[in-house]
Design a protein around this motif. Structure first.
Motif, PDB file in Angstrom:
ATOM      1  N   ALA A   6       0.824  -1.216   0.000  1.00 41.88           N
ATOM      2  CA  ALA A   6       0.000   0.000   0.000  1.00 41.88           C
ATOM      3  C   ALA A   6       0.855   1.262   0.000  1.00 41.88           C
ATOM      4  N   ARG A   7       2.006   1.208   0.626  1.00 44.80           N
ATOM      5  CA  ARG A   7       2.883   2.390   0.646  1.00 44.80           C
ATOM      6  C   ARG A   7       3.310   2.800  -0.759  1.00 44.80           C
ATOM      7  N   HIS A   8       3.312   1.867  -1.691  1.00 45.92           N
ATOM      8  CA  HIS A   8       3.610   2.185  -3.087  1.00 45.92           C
ATOM      9  C   HIS A   8       2.338   2.519  -3.863  1.00 45.92           C
ATOM     10  N   MET A   9       1.243   1.832  -3.537  1.00 47.33           N
ATOM     11  CA  MET A   9      -0.012   2.073  -4.249  1.00 47.33           C
ATOM     12  C   MET A   9      -0.583   3.459  -3.959  1.00 47.33           C
ATOM     13  N   ILE A  10      -0.488   3.896  -2.712  1.00 50.77           N
ATOM     14  CA  ILE A  10      -1.126   5.151  -2.300  1.00 50.77           C
ATOM     15  C   ILE A  10      -0.643   6.344  -3.121  1.00 50.77           C
ATOM     16  N   PRO A  11       0.670   6.551  -3.314  1.00 49.32           N
ATOM     17  CA  PRO A  11       1.101   7.685  -4.143  1.00 49.32           C
ATOM     18  C   PRO A  11       0.631   7.586  -5.591  1.00 49.32           C
ATOM     19  N   ARG A  12       0.386   6.357  -6.064  1.00 48.83           N
ATOM     20  CA  ARG A  12      -0.087   6.179  -7.448  1.00 48.83           C
ATOM     21  C   ARG A  12      -1.599   6.368  -7.566  1.00 48.83           C
ATOM     22  N   GLY A  13      -2.288   6.362  -6.427  1.00 51.48           N
ATOM     23  CA  GLY A  13      -3.726   6.608  -6.426  1.00 51.48           C
ATOM     24  C   GLY A  13      -4.577   5.454  -6.898  1.00 51.48           C
ATOM     25  N   GLN A  14      -4.027   4.234  -6.872  1.00 49.26           N
ATOM     26  CA  GLN A  14      -4.805   3.077  -7.290  1.00 49.26           C
ATOM     27  C   GLN A  14      -4.151   1.790  -6.817  1.00 49.26           C
ATOM     28  N   GLY A  15      -4.960   0.733  -6.709  1.00 48.71           N
ATOM     29  CA  GLY A  15      -4.429  -0.571  -6.331  1.00 48.71           C
ATOM     30  C   GLY A  15      -5.528  -1.469  -5.804  1.00 48.71           C
ATOM     31  N   LYS A  16      -5.296  -2.757  -5.912  1.00 51.17           N
ATOM     32  CA  LYS A  16      -6.245  -3.768  -5.447  1.00 51.17           C
ATOM     33  C   LYS A  16      -5.543  -4.684  -4.458  1.00 51.17           C
TER      34      LYS A  16
END
Length: 256
Positions: free
Chosen positions: A131-141
């Motif tokens: 999540a620490r990588h997904m959050i700055p990208r604004g998306q993730g599952k």
């Protein structure tokens, strides 16, 4: 108009923990067939290499990432390596898990600690690191593998039930914190499936007879029947689904 790529995973990278066998391996194969670039995780390189050979034999591609999901430092390093060398993780299937069976009054402390470490701590460690990588990208599952035992108990597995109930509520907590950043975090809860973990139960004629009678569908589940739910929760089709636990259990959780 419904977009034709609603369930497509093309171009998305999926990390599947505990992917060398069982449910994890089948889910990884399923995601790959829907277009995902799959990364298989496990503790043992030889087991992952064998799993990768199955991918190759089926004409599917997969990378491997060897690290222990119960070791937070190893998890952080492993996720950083994937992000740096393979690319962004778009989908996480938090699947790694174990089972220990014994009457609760006889349950050993080591078995309790092992269950908590693998079934609960690892979900937090890997989920947070990804999540620490997904959050700055604004998306993730993120799909956390729960269980029918997230809702129901059965004699001899109370500590396992405790871990899977905790995963269900951790999933809700993850969604509450991270949905605002564009992430969807949900649980996939298998019922009774014919897996290596359940081999003794499957071969127990008395238990199987009870299960068939107790389950509205009247049978054990086949692991491949989990793929559709995993694809749904990993795809654009679930873009407004958050903190949900999807039961795939033949109806056992809704019938007396």
């Amino acid at each position: 108009m419904i977009h034709p790529d609603l369930f497509s995973l093309s171009g998305r990278r999926a990390l599947v923990t505990g992917a060398s066998r069982g449910i994890g391996l089948v889910l990884a194969q399923g995601l790959a067939r829907y277009g995902a670039k799959v990364v298989l995780n496990g503790r043992h390189a030889d087991a992952l290499d064998a799993a990768k050979q199955q991918f190759d034999a089926d004409g599917l591609k997969a990378g491997t990432a060897v690290f222990d999901v119960t070791d937070q430092d190893a998890v952080i390093d492993g996720i950083e390596t994937i992000e740096r060398e393979l690319g962004p993780i778009d989908i996480l299937i938090n699947n790694a898990g174990i089972q220990r069976r014994a009457p609760l009054e006889q349950f050993q402390r080591k078995d309790w600690d092992d269950l908590i470490s693998t079934n609960l701590n690892a979900v937090f460690f890997v989920g947070q690191a990804v999540a620490r990588h997904m959050i700055p990208r604004g998306q993730g599952k993120i799909v956390n593998i729960c269980s029918v035992q997230s809702e129901l108990a059965r004699p001899g597995i109370a500590p396992y039930t405790a871990t899977k109930g905790a995963v269900k509520n951790l999933t809700k907590g993850m969604a509450t914190d991270w949905a605002r950043h564009g992430l969807q975090i949900n649980g996939l809860a298998p019922g009774y499936f014919a897996t290596e973990m359940n081999e003794k139960l499957v071969s127990d004629e008395e238990f199987t007879a009870w299960l068939n009678k107790r389950t509205p569908a009247g049978r054990w589940g086949q692991v491949e029947e989990l793929v559709g739910a995993a694809v749904f929760l990993s795809s654009p089709a679930s873009s407004f689904v958050n903190g949900h636990m999807l039961m795939v259990d033949g109806g056992i959780s809704i019938s007396l």
